[in-house]
Every structure is written in C-alpha cells, then in structure tokens.
Design a protein around this motif. Sequence first.
Motif, PDB file in Angstrom:
ATOM      1  N   TRP A 118       0.860  -1.260   0.067  1.00 46.29           N
ATOM      2  CA  TRP A 118       0.029   0.007  -0.107  1.00 46.29           C
ATOM      3  C   TRP A 118       0.759   1.216   0.104  1.00 46.29           C
ATOM      4  CZ3 TRP A 118      -5.065  -0.382  -0.706  1.00 46.29           C
ATOM      5  CH2 TRP A 118      -5.929  -1.435  -0.400  1.00 46.29           C
ATOM      6  N   TYR A 119       0.362   2.227  -0.898  1.00 48.81           N
ATOM      7  CA  TYR A 119       1.174   3.548  -0.857  1.00 48.81           C
ATOM      8  C   TYR A 119       0.113   4.752  -0.358  1.00 48.81           C
ATOM      9  CZ  TYR A 119       4.577   0.903  -3.301  1.00 48.81           C
ATOM     10  OH  TYR A 119       5.743   0.224  -3.584  1.00 48.81           O
ATOM     11  N   THR A 120       0.660   5.850   0.419  1.00 51.03           N
ATOM     12  CA  THR A 120      -0.497   6.680   0.613  1.00 51.03           C
ATOM     13  C   THR A 120       0.687   7.955   0.169  1.00 51.03           C
ATOM     14  OG1 THR A 120      -1.924   7.703   2.185  1.00 51.03           O
ATOM     15  CG2 THR A 120       0.071   6.852   3.064  1.00 51.03           C
ATOM     16  N   TYR A 121      -0.064   9.126  -0.221  1.00 52.20           N
ATOM     17  CA  TYR A 121       0.621  10.306  -0.531  1.00 52.20           C
ATOM     18  C   TYR A 121       0.079  11.165   0.266  1.00 52.20           C
ATOM     19  CZ  TYR A 121       2.021   7.183  -4.468  1.00 52.20           C
ATOM     20  OH  TYR A 121       2.271   6.033  -5.034  1.00 52.20           O
ATOM     21  N   GLY A 122       0.561  12.358   0.926  1.00 52.17           N
ATOM     22  CA  GLY A 122      -0.150  13.162   1.669  1.00 52.17           C
ATOM     23  C   GLY A 122       0.276  14.671   1.427  1.00 52.17           C
ATOM     24  N   THR A 123      -0.435  15.458   1.800  1.00 49.90           N
ATOM     25  CA  THR A 123      -0.257  17.061   1.810  1.00 49.90           C
ATOM     26  C   THR A 123       1.114  17.485   2.677  1.00 49.90           C
ATOM     27  OG1 THR A 123      -2.580  17.787   1.529  1.00 49.90           O
ATOM     28  CG2 THR A 123      -1.099  19.121   2.700  1.00 49.90           C
ATOM     29  N   ASN A 124       2.027  18.386   1.982  1.00 52.23           N
ATOM     30  CA  ASN A 124       2.994  19.262   2.445  1.00 52.23           C
ATOM     31  C   ASN A 124       2.435  19.964   3.438  1.00 52.23           C
ATOM     32  OD1 ASN A 124       5.026  20.626   3.180  1.00 52.23           O
ATOM     33  ND2 ASN A 124       5.328  21.122   1.092  1.00 52.23           N
ATOM     34  N   ALA A 125       2.565  19.240   4.742  1.00 49.80           N
ATOM     35  CA  ALA A 125       1.725  19.920   5.830  1.00 49.80           C
ATOM     36  C   ALA A 125       2.749  21.054   6.853  1.00 49.80           C
ATOM     37  CB  ALA A 125       1.480  18.905   6.840  1.00 49.80           C
ATOM     38  N   ALA A 126       4.000  21.232   6.236  1.00 53.05           N
ATOM     39  CA  ALA A 126       4.759  22.103   6.805  1.00 53.05           C
ATOM     40  C   ALA A 126       4.461  23.540   6.255  1.00 53.05           C
ATOM     41  CB  ALA A 126       6.215  21.758   6.745  1.00 53.05           C
ATOM     42  N   LYS A 127       4.133  24.545   6.971  1.00 58.77           N
ATOM     43  CA  LYS A 127       3.778  25.645   6.563  1.00 58.77           C
ATOM     44  C   LYS A 127       5.021  26.495   6.063  1.00 58.77           C
ATOM     45  CE  LYS A 127      -0.590  26.368   9.066  1.00 58.77           C
ATOM     46  NZ  LYS A 127      -1.270  27.159   9.795  1.00 58.77           N
ATOM     47  N   ASN A 128       4.883  26.897   4.873  1.00 60.41           N
ATOM     48  CA  ASN A 128       6.017  27.981   4.093  1.00 60.41           C
ATOM     49  C   ASN A 128       7.405  27.410   4.475  1.00 60.41           C
ATOM     50  OD1 ASN A 128       3.881  29.721   3.563  1.00 60.41           O
ATOM     51  ND2 ASN A 128       4.092  30.311   5.637  1.00 60.41           N
ATOM     52  N   ASP A 129       7.518  26.108   4.492  1.00 56.22           N
ATOM     53  CA  ASP A 129       8.884  25.364   4.589  1.00 56.22           C
ATOM     54  C   ASP A 129       9.158  24.594   3.223  1.00 56.22           C
ATOM     55  OD1 ASP A 129      11.419  24.179   4.996  1.00 56.22           O
ATOM     56  OD2 ASP A 129      10.409  23.229   6.911  1.00 56.22           O
ATOM     57  N   PRO A 133       9.651  17.547   1.852  1.00 55.27           N
ATOM     58  CA  PRO A 133       9.379  17.062   0.644  1.00 55.27           C
ATOM     59  C   PRO A 133       7.946  17.648   0.067  1.00 55.27           C
ATOM     60  CG  PRO A 133      10.024  15.170   2.112  1.00 55.27           C
ATOM     61  CD  PRO A 133       9.999  16.736   2.983  1.00 55.27           C
ATOM     62  N   HIS A 134       7.872  17.753  -0.989  1.00 54.07           N
ATOM     63  CA  HIS A 134       6.540  18.435  -1.804  1.00 54.07           C
ATOM     64  C   HIS A 134       5.529  17.370  -1.697  1.00 54.07           C
ATOM     65  CE1 HIS A 134       9.979  20.422  -3.971  1.00 54.07           C
ATOM     66  NE2 HIS A 134       9.633  21.343  -3.392  1.00 54.07           N
ATOM     67  N   VAL A 135       5.937  16.129  -1.788  1.00 63.29           N
ATOM     68  CA  VAL A 135       4.950  14.925  -1.813  1.00 63.29           C
ATOM     69  C   VAL A 135       5.426  13.871  -1.108  1.00 63.29           C
ATOM     70  CG1 VAL A 135       3.383  13.239  -2.928  1.00 63.29           C
ATOM     71  CG2 VAL A 135       3.957  15.721  -4.204  1.00 63.29           C
ATOM     72  N   PRO A 136       5.091  13.869   0.212  1.00 65.02           N
ATOM     73  CA  PRO A 136       5.483  12.776   1.236  1.00 65.02           C
ATOM     74  C   PRO A 136       4.659  11.582   0.900  1.00 65.02           C
ATOM     75  CG  PRO A 136       4.138  14.349   2.516  1.00 65.02           C
ATOM     76  CD  PRO A 136       4.360  14.975   0.987  1.00 65.02           C
ATOM     77  N   VAL A 137       5.642  10.375   1.364  1.00 69.81           N
ATOM     78  CA  VAL A 137       4.972   9.090   1.077  1.00 69.81           C
ATOM     79  C   VAL A 137       5.217   8.118   2.219  1.00 69.81           C
ATOM     80  CG1 VAL A 137       5.163   6.953  -0.781  1.00 69.81           C
ATOM     81  CG2 VAL A 137       5.765   9.057  -1.474  1.00 69.81           C
TER      82      VAL A 137
END
Length: 400
Positions: A118-129, A133-137
Amino acid sequence: MNGLWSRLRSPSKPSIRSAEAECGADQGINPLKSPDSASLSESSIRDAGPWTRGKILTLSILAFFALTLIVVAVTVPVLLVKRNRSHDDPSYHDAANRPVQVLSDFPDPGLLHVNNTWYTYGTNAAKNDSEVPHVPVATATVFNSWTRLEDHDAMPSLSSWETKINHYAPDVIQRDDGRFVLYYSGELKDWLYHHCVGVAVSNGTNPAGPFMPQSKPLACPRNQGGAIDPSPFRDVDGKLYVVYKADANSIGHGGDCNNGKKPVLAVPILLQELEADGVTPVGNPVQILQNDKSDGPLVEAPNILRTPQGIYYLFFSSHCFTSPKYNVKYAYATSLKGPYTRANRPLLKTGDFDLISPGGATVSRDGTKMVFHANCGKLRCLYAAAITIHANSTITPSSL
C-alpha cells in the motif's frame, strides 16, 4: 362574583353554615367537623373567600406550568439522545471498528495498492517550508501499520507555474503502460494562496516516483478560484478520469473558510475525462455535486469508487477543515456523472470513535479499506479504517 353581588343587593347576613361550608371547601376541610369555623368573623369570611380561591387558582396554574417545564426539561433531552442513537448503525458503537491512527502530520491522503504494498501520498503539511518533501509518501504491507519514507520526495522537481510550498492532496493511479500518474494541488506563482491541479508522470514503474510534472496545470478554473484535491478514477470500460474541487470558497466574502458570509458562493465538484496518458483532458469538466446548506461553506476532497454491482460512490468532505463539523460524507449514483443521492448520515463525523474533524478520505478500489485524516492535537494525523458497503447503498464502519 355571584355571591358578592347577592351581598350588595341584600342587607341580610349570610348563614354561618354557608360561610363555614364555603370556607371549609376552600381549605379542603369538612365544615361539619371543623371546631374553629364558627369562631371566624363574618368580615374575615367575606374577605378571605374570594381571595383564597384566586390565590389557589393562581398557584395551581403556576404549579402546573412549573411541572410542565420540569417534565419537558427532563424528557426532551432523553428522547433526543435515544433518537440520535437510533439513527446510528450498531457498527458505530463497536470498538472493533475503531479506525487506527497510523501516522502523525499526514493530511489529505491518497491511496494506491501495487504488488501487495500500500502507498499513501500526503499534503505538504509544513507551512512555508520549502525544504520538506513536496509530496511525502508512506507505505504498508499490513493496512493498520504504516511507515513514512523519511526524507523521500515523490516529486522533487517542480513546474515553472508553481511555488515551492503548499502542495496539497496528492493521489496516484497506474496507467496502461505501467507508469504512474500523480495528481496534486500546486500553488500559483502569479496568484499566491490559490491553487490549480497539476499532473506529473513517473520516470519508471516505481509508485514512489520520482514524478516529473507537466509544464502546465491540468485544471485551473481561475474564475472559480482555481482547483484543488484531485483524485484519479478508472471506470469499468478502462477510461480515465480525475475528480476535483473548484476552489470557489478561496474567492468568497470571508468568514468560515472564506465563504461563510453571504452571498455564499457555490463550490462544485468537477469530473474531467482524460486520455489514456492520464494527462490530456477530453472535452470539458462536468459538475457532479455542489455544496448545499448542510455542507456549510464548501465541499471538497472528492474520491470515486465503483462497486461490482454498478453503483458509483462519491466520497467527499464538507464544512471547513478547521471546524469540528468537518466530516467524511458520501453520495451514490447509477451513472458516473450522476445524479448523486446523498447519504442520510456522514460516514464519519466528530464524535464517532472519539474522532475530531475527520476528513480527506480515500477508499481502496475494492471498497473495503479507507485512509483519512483527523485532528490530533495541533496536527492532522493519518488513520486507517475498514468499511462495509451494503446492498441498500449505505456504508458503515467495519473491522480491519
């Protein structure tokens, strides 16, 4: 009044027995057995009779209303609780169906299953950093146990139209040639804080990338505030689609998620057909849902599933993600383009299994598993869950 009028008309004294009877009746006492009634003066009897009846009547009315208020105050909440409980499927009260928190700080997850992983891809949750990673996995071989790929960026390079921060809600699908296509929300350089749907294709056949972005956004309706939250879908005939939210609340008039003040703007969910390459649009997008009063300022985070029975399910969130009203809803249809019928109850809402603001859900292609985020302190954590789709088109939590 009749007794008083008769006294005014006749100077004769009323009989003591009548006065005793009247006074005794007012006090609930049998006058024939009262030893003190004869000692009452005529004036006291004349004055006390009518006023005592009025006071008793007034007190009786007040007591009645007070008792009524007490009964209402006690019974109505009980009835409401019972009513609310009766509307919940028993699955919501089964601890075995509780979603599992698997990662912290991993919102808006996409979901893919390839070669038993299984793979999941998430929001770049760090504000203004721009260094994160642009797209964490994250990956899993067992659905309730996930591992983030530390320092891994599925899309290390960016297109010229987007900033280096604020990449939202990525999701991935595999196309016929074995390569993977990543859909995401990128922030516009020439219109900061507004997003459009970008698309990137993997260099090889690794679901974790790296993905190379196209030079232009896939969907960017600027007159509707841009677009976010893309999710790919392959229909039974093999055609590819992407469903996304036109981000109209981003150009709203303020308030809750910038669209809580009147006039509240319509926020649509759009469906776009694609060529087999997964990056070329076919025709114009079609609106398949729109926010109504029950959704608050918006609908977002769409995701589509088709069951073997030919029923299409559209999962989405409503209300602002900062609100405790944020949730996971769903609607169903017999055609991909709708019309979609909304379910009576959100699949997940605040309070279910002690969750706070669950949302951003993506469901596995077989319709049995789901990932979503919910508040965990100041972060939004990743949860894994199982669901059951019933013959009557309702969906309930299940056990992993």
